[in-house]
Write a protein that holds these residues in place. Structure first.
Motif, PDB file in Angstrom:
ATOM      1  N   ARG A   1      13.398   4.902 -24.935  1.00  0.00           N
ATOM      2  CA  ARG A   1      12.317   3.923 -25.079  1.00  0.00           C
ATOM      3  C   ARG A   1      10.954   4.592 -24.886  1.00  0.00           C
ATOM      4  NH1 ARG A   1      11.532   0.308 -20.552  1.00  0.00           N
ATOM      5  NH2 ARG A   1       9.709   1.636 -20.280  1.00  0.00           N
TER       6      ARG A   1
ATOM      7  N   LEU B   1       5.875   2.020 -21.631  1.00  0.00           N
ATOM      8  CA  LEU B   1       5.319   0.673 -21.831  1.00  0.00           C
ATOM      9  C   LEU B   1       3.836   0.732 -22.166  1.00  0.00           C
ATOM     10  CD1 LEU B   1       7.192  -1.154 -18.937  1.00  0.00           C
ATOM     11  CD2 LEU B   1       7.598  -1.405 -21.391  1.00  0.00           C
TER      12      LEU B   1
ATOM     13  N   LEU C   1       2.068  -1.256 -25.127  1.00  0.00           N
ATOM     14  CA  LEU C   1       0.999  -2.238 -24.856  1.00  0.00           C
ATOM     15  C   LEU C   1      -0.252  -1.907 -25.663  1.00  0.00           C
ATOM     16  CD1 LEU C   1       1.564  -2.606 -21.035  1.00  0.00           C
ATOM     17  CD2 LEU C   1       1.690  -4.477 -22.705  1.00  0.00           C
TER      18      LEU C   1
ATOM     19  N   LYS D   1      20.029  -6.804 -25.139  1.00  0.00           N
ATOM     20  CA  LYS D   1      19.704  -6.733 -23.724  1.00  0.00           C
ATOM     21  C   LYS D   1      18.352  -6.054 -23.498  1.00  0.00           C
ATOM     22  CE  LYS D   1      22.071  -5.536 -19.482  1.00  0.00           C
ATOM     23  NZ  LYS D   1      23.290  -4.994 -18.887  1.00  0.00           N
TER      24      LYS D   1
ATOM     25  N   GLY E   1      15.390  -8.165 -24.493  1.00  0.00           N
ATOM     26  CA  GLY E   1      15.011  -9.124 -23.452  1.00  0.00           C
ATOM     27  C   GLY E   1      14.191  -8.459 -22.347  1.00  0.00           C
ATOM     28  N   ILE E   2      14.610  -7.291 -21.940  1.00  0.00           N
ATOM     29  CA  ILE E   2      13.906  -6.572 -20.873  1.00  0.00           C
ATOM     30  C   ILE E   2      12.493  -6.197 -21.324  1.00  0.00           C
ATOM     31  CG2 ILE E   2      13.867  -4.387 -19.570  1.00  0.00           C
ATOM     32  CD1 ILE E   2      16.976  -4.595 -19.545  1.00  0.00           C
TER      33      ILE E   2
ATOM     34  N   SER F   1      10.205  -9.279 -21.445  1.00  0.00           N
ATOM     35  CA  SER F   1       9.768  -9.686 -20.117  1.00  0.00           C
ATOM     36  C   SER F   1       8.714  -8.727 -19.567  1.00  0.00           C
ATOM     37  CB  SER F   1      10.977  -9.765 -19.184  1.00  0.00           C
ATOM     38  OG  SER F   1      10.571 -10.225 -17.921  1.00  0.00           O
ATOM     39  N   ALA F   2       8.958  -7.430 -19.738  1.00  0.00           N
ATOM     40  CA  ALA F   2       8.014  -6.432 -19.220  1.00  0.00           C
ATOM     41  C   ALA F   2       6.648  -6.584 -19.874  1.00  0.00           C
ATOM     42  CB  ALA F   2       8.566  -5.025 -19.445  1.00  0.00           C
TER      43      ALA F   2
ATOM     44  N   LYS G   1       5.407  -9.278 -21.198  1.00  0.00           N
ATOM     45  CA  LYS G   1       4.794 -10.537 -20.750  1.00  0.00           C
ATOM     46  C   LYS G   1       4.215 -10.393 -19.340  1.00  0.00           C
ATOM     47  CE  LYS G   1       8.322 -13.110 -22.386  1.00  0.00           C
ATOM     48  NZ  LYS G   1       9.162 -14.308 -22.584  1.00  0.00           N
ATOM     49  N   ILE G   2       4.934  -9.675 -18.489  1.00  0.00           N
ATOM     50  CA  ILE G   2       4.419  -9.435 -17.131  1.00  0.00           C
ATOM     51  C   ILE G   2       3.092  -8.686 -17.216  1.00  0.00           C
ATOM     52  CG2 ILE G   2       4.816  -8.124 -14.995  1.00  0.00           C
ATOM     53  CD1 ILE G   2       7.824  -8.750 -15.351  1.00  0.00           C
ATOM     54  N   ALA G   3       3.069  -7.663 -18.069  1.00  0.00           N
ATOM     55  CA  ALA G   3       1.854  -6.860 -18.216  1.00  0.00           C
ATOM     56  C   ALA G   3       0.679  -7.724 -18.671  1.00  0.00           C
ATOM     57  CB  ALA G   3       2.092  -5.724 -19.208  1.00  0.00           C
TER      58      ALA G   3
ATOM     59  N   LYS H   1       0.344 -11.016 -18.334  1.00  0.00           N
ATOM     60  CA  LYS H   1      -0.045 -11.975 -17.283  1.00  0.00           C
ATOM     61  C   LYS H   1      -0.929 -11.288 -16.262  1.00  0.00           C
ATOM     62  CE  LYS H   1       3.566 -15.450 -17.437  1.00  0.00           C
ATOM     63  NZ  LYS H   1       4.684 -16.111 -16.737  1.00  0.00           N
ATOM     64  N   LYS H   2      -0.609 -10.049 -15.978  1.00  0.00           N
ATOM     65  CA  LYS H   2      -1.400  -9.280 -15.026  1.00  0.00           C
ATOM     66  C   LYS H   2      -2.838  -9.144 -15.516  1.00  0.00           C
ATOM     67  CE  LYS H   2      -1.397  -4.750 -12.840  1.00  0.00           C
ATOM     68  NZ  LYS H   2      -1.741  -3.560 -13.594  1.00  0.00           N
TER      69      LYS H   2
END
Lengths: 115, 222, 310
Positions: free
Chosen positions: B6, B9, B13, B40, B43-44, B47-48, B50-52, B54-55
C-alpha cells in the motif's frame, strides 16, 4: 464483588479478542472515540490458541495507521488479563481513562466542534 | 501472483486533496490474496482516509466496492453507471487496474493506492517474495528450479558472485543468495556438472527491454 | 611475437616466467588529472601493470578507460577494469574497441559491486551480461574477430583478458569451479580478492592446482596491507566476501600505537614471500588503497625490484 470502572468507557463484549478486527478499531476512532483498547486473555491462555496474539498485531497495525495520520498511537492499546481478575480489569480501565484524559480529546472530535 | 504494497496514507491524501466524494475500488484477484487491495483493505483505507479528513475538520464521502478483477473489461464495465458520480476513484488493484479503468472511463480520474512490486508468492503467512521477473523466456530448469534473473541482485547466469556470504546476498542480510541455494541444491543432487558450462548471454528481446509485450491466443480471438 | 595475445607488458612478464607484480589505482572523483598523475607516478617502474578501477563500490569516478589512457601517457601500463553493472553489451563492445584503439592492452572483467553500496543507489543496474559472459565476449572479439552477433570486426581488439576470483566468498567448495569456468570462458589471468585468511587460500590453491587450472591461466594473489585496526575490523565485518581472521586483528592490535601500519606491511610482506613459493601462484596483485605512495617501499622490501624488462 462489585467493582466500578470509569463510566466514560463503553464495553463491547466479544467471545474472543481475536474477533476484533482492524476495521472495528478504526471505526471506533472514526466515529469519535477518544481511545479504544482490547482487553484480551493472558498470552498463552487463549481458548482459541492465538486470538489474543492476533488482536495485539491488529492493535499494532492501527497504531501505525494513526501515526501515519498524525494521531497519537497511544489512543489504541492492547491489554492482557485473565477472566478472574476483576480488580485488574478496573485498574486497566482507570489507566486507559487517565491516559486519554492526558492526551485530551481525539483530533477527530476537536475539529468537529471547531467546525 | 502479483505482489503490491500500500502507498503511504499521506501520498493518497495528497492525491484526493480537492475531492469530497470518492470511490475506492478493490480487486478480488492477486491483491486480495496478498492482503493489500481486497474488500477488507478497501474498508480499512476508507476509514483511515475519513479519520484523516475529520482531523482536518473536513468531510469525505467514501463508497467502497470490490470488483472480481480489474484486468478484464467485463468487470470494469460493472461500475459504468456510478463511476461518474465521484470526484475521483482510488483503485487498490495492481498497476493494471487503474489503467484499464482510465481507458474505459476517460473522463474520470483514477489514482493507484498500491505500489506494484513483483511476481511472487507467500513464503510464510504475511510475507511475500519475488520469484519471477517476467523475462519472457523461462530458464529456471537450468538452475534447479530457481530463477537467478529474478532472485540474484545482479541477474547472474554464471554465479555466484564474490559477494555471497553466509548464504546471503551482498546487498542485504534479508536477501538470500539464490546462487548459494542453486549450488547447494545441485551439489546435494550430485548434478553439479549442470553448472559447469558457461551459460551464454541471454536474449532480452522477449523481456521488457524488447518493448511492451503482447500475448495472442488465435483460437480465442473473435 | 605472433604467439602473444595482446603484447602487453603483463602478458610478456608472465610469459617469460617472471613472478608478476601488479598495482591498483582508483580514478579521481572529478576531472583532476594532476592528482591522478601524481598517484600514477608513485607506481611507475614499481609494478608490471596497474589496475584502473571502474566506478569502484558503485561510486562515480572518472571513467576507467579515460584514466587508463592518461596512465598510458604517463608511461605506466594500465589494466583497464570493466564492470557489468553500468554497460549493456553495445557499450561494452564499443568500449573494448575504444580501449584497444587507445593502446590499452589489459582488461579485467568484473560483475561489479551492486549500486546499493554506492553513491547513486537509485540507479538502474544493467547486468545485460555477466562477468563470465564478458570474458567470453572479449575473447570472441579478440580471437574470432567477431562481435557477439557474429558480425565481423575489421580490426579486432588486442587484449590480455583478466578476471577476478574470490576464494573467500561462499559457497567455498564451488569457488575453484567458478574459477575454472572463467578460464574456460577465456580468462588469461586471474587476480584474487584481498587475502587475509592464509589457511583458506592455501586450501583453495591446492584444489586449483589439483584441477590443473593454474596451467591454463596465471593466478595473481591479492594483497592489501592493513593500515589500521579499524580498517581490518571494517573489512572483516562490513565487506561481503572478505575474510579477516581474528588472529590478524589481534596481531595488529598487539603492535601498539603508531606501529599498526608497519605491522600491516610486515604481514603483507610475509604473505608475498609465501606466495612466491606457492604452487600455482604466478604473481601478486597489490591493492594499496589510497596508499600509492607506500608502494615503492613495499615493492623494495618485498624484493620485487627492479621489475623485469621484457
Amino acid at each position: 464483588m462489585r467493582l466500578s470502572y470509569p463510566s466514560n468507557i463503553k464495553v463491547i463484549q466479544v467471545p474472543c479478542s481475536g474477533r476484533v478486527d482492524i476495521i472495528h478499531l478504526l471505526k471506533a476512532i472514526e466515529d469519535g472515540a477518544d481511545g479504544v483498547y482490547i482487553a484480551g486473555c493472558l498470552e498463552g491462555e487463549c481458548h482459541f490458541l492465538t486470538g489474543n496474539l492476533k488482536a495485539r498485531k491488529r492493535v499494532n497495525y492501527v497504531k501505525k495507521v494513526l501515526e501515519e495520520l498524525g494521531i497519537e498511537p497511544e489512543r489504541v492499546e492492547m491489554f492482557n488479563l485473565s477472566a478472574g481478575e476483576g480488580p485488574r480489569f478496573v485498574e486497566i480501565a482507570k489507566e486507559m481513562a487517565e491516559r486519554i484524559q492526558e492526551l485530551g480529546p481525539s483530533p477527530v472530535n476537536v475539529q468537529k466542534k471547531a467546525a | 501472483m502479483i505482489i503490491a504494497d500500500r502507498k503511504p496514507l499521506a501520498e493518497l491524501l495528497e492525491m484526493i486533496q480537492d475531492c469530497d466524494r470518492i470511490l475506492i475500488l478493490g480487486c478480488k484477484g492477486c491483491v486480495t490474496v496478498c492482503n493489500v487491495g481486497g474488500a477488507k483493505e478497501v474498508g480499512i483505507l476508507a476509514s483511515a482516509l475519513k479519520i484523516a479528513r475529520k482531523k482536518e475538520g473536513r468531510t469525505l464521502e467514501v463508497d467502497e466496492r470490490t470488483l472480481e478483477r480489474q484486468c478484464d473489461p467485463e468487470y470494469i464495465e460493472q461500475v459504468k453507471n456510478e463511476v461518474g458520480d465521484y470526484d475521483a476513484v482510488i483503485s487498490m488493484a495492481c498497476g493494471v487496474g487503474p489503467q484499464f479503468l482510465s481507458t474505459a472511463y476517460p473522463e474520470q480520474r483514477f489514482y493507484p493506492a498500491v505500489n506494484t512490486t513483483s511476481f511472487g508468492g507467500a513464503v510464510q503467512h504475511g510475507v511475500w517474495e519475488e520469484r519471477c521477473a517476467g523475462c519472457g523466456q523461462c530458464v529456471i530448469h537450468y538452475f534447479g528450479g530457481m530463477c537467478p534473473i529474478a532472485r540474484c541482485s545482479k541477474s547472474l547466469l554464471n554465479g555466484p558472485c564474490g559477494g555471497s556470504a553466509g548464504g546471503k546476498c551482498e546487498i542485504s542480510k534479508d536477501v538470500d543468495c539464490i546462487w548459494d541455494m542453486i549450488v547447494r541444491k545441485k551439489t546435494e543432487q550430485g548434478r553439479l556438472e549442470d553448472l559447469l558450462d558457461v551459460k551464454p548471454p541471454k536474449s532480452w528481446d522477449t523481456a521488457r527491454d524488447g518493448g511492451p509485450r503482447r500475448s495472442v491466443r488465435e483460437e480465442l480471438v473473435q | 611475437m605472433s604467439d602473444l595475445k595482446s603484447g602487453s607488458n603483463l602478458e610478456k612478464v608472465l610469459k617469460a616466467g617472471h613472478f608478476a607484480f601488479t598495482g591498483e589505482c582508483g580514478p579521481p572523483k572529478g576531472a583532476n588529472v594532476e592528482h591522478l598523475k601524481e598517484k600514477v607516478a608513485h607506481l611507475k617502474g614499481m609494478v608490471d601493470a596497474v589496475n584502473v578501477t571502474d566506478n569502484q563500490t558503485a561510486v562515480v569516478r572518472m571513467s576507467s578507460w579515460a584514466a587508463s589512457t592518461i596512465m598510458l601517457q604517463e608511461g605506466v601500463e594500465p589494466n583497464f577494469q570493466m564492470v557489468c553493472r553500468d554497460r549493456n553489451r553495445l557499450a561494452m563492445m564499443s568500449d573494448i574497441l575504444g580501449v584497444s584503439a587507445m593502446g590499452i592492452r589489459n582488461m579485467l572483467c568484473l560483475s561489479g559491486d551492486h549500486q546499493r553500496f554506492g553513491n547513486h543507489p537509485q540507479s538502474k543496474n544493467v547486468y545485460d551480461i555477466d562477468s563470465m559472459q564478458l570474458i567470453a565476449l572479449a575473447k570472441k572479439m579478440r580471437d574470432e574477430g567477431r562481435f557477439l552477433n557474429d558480425e565481423e570486426i575489421d580490426v579486432p581488439p588486442r587484449l590480455f583478458i583478466g578476471a577476478a576470483a574470490n576464494p573467500f566468498a561462499e559457497p567455498h567448495e564451488f569457488r575453484p569451479y567458478r574459477l575454472a569456468k572463467k578460464v574456460e570462458a577465456g580468462a588469461d589471468f586471474i587476480q584474487t580478492q584481498c587475502i587475509y585468511n592464509m589457511d583458506r587460500f592455501r586450501a583453495f590453491m591446492k584444489r586449483v592446482v589439483d584441477m590443473g587450472i593454474h596451467e591454463k591461466c596465471s593466478i595473481l594473489a591479492g594483497v592489501t596491507p592493513m593500515k589500521s585496526v579499524g580498517m581490518a575490523k571494517y573489512m572483516g565485518k562490513m565487506v561481503p566476501g572478505m575474510d579477516v581472521p581474528d588472529e590478524l586483528i589481534q596481531r595488529l592490535q598487539g603492535a601498539g600505537k603508531g606501529k599498526v601500519a608497519e605491522e600491516g606491511i610486515r604481514f603483507a610482506l610475509e604473505q608475498i614471500e609465501e606466495f612466491r613459493e606457492m604452487e600455482g601462484v604466478a604473481g601478486v596483485h597489490l591493492m594499496a588503497i589510497e596508499w600509492e605512495h607506500r608502494v615503492p617501499e613495499i615493492a623494495e622490501r618485498a624484493g620485487m625490484l627492479p621489475r623485469p624488462r621484457v
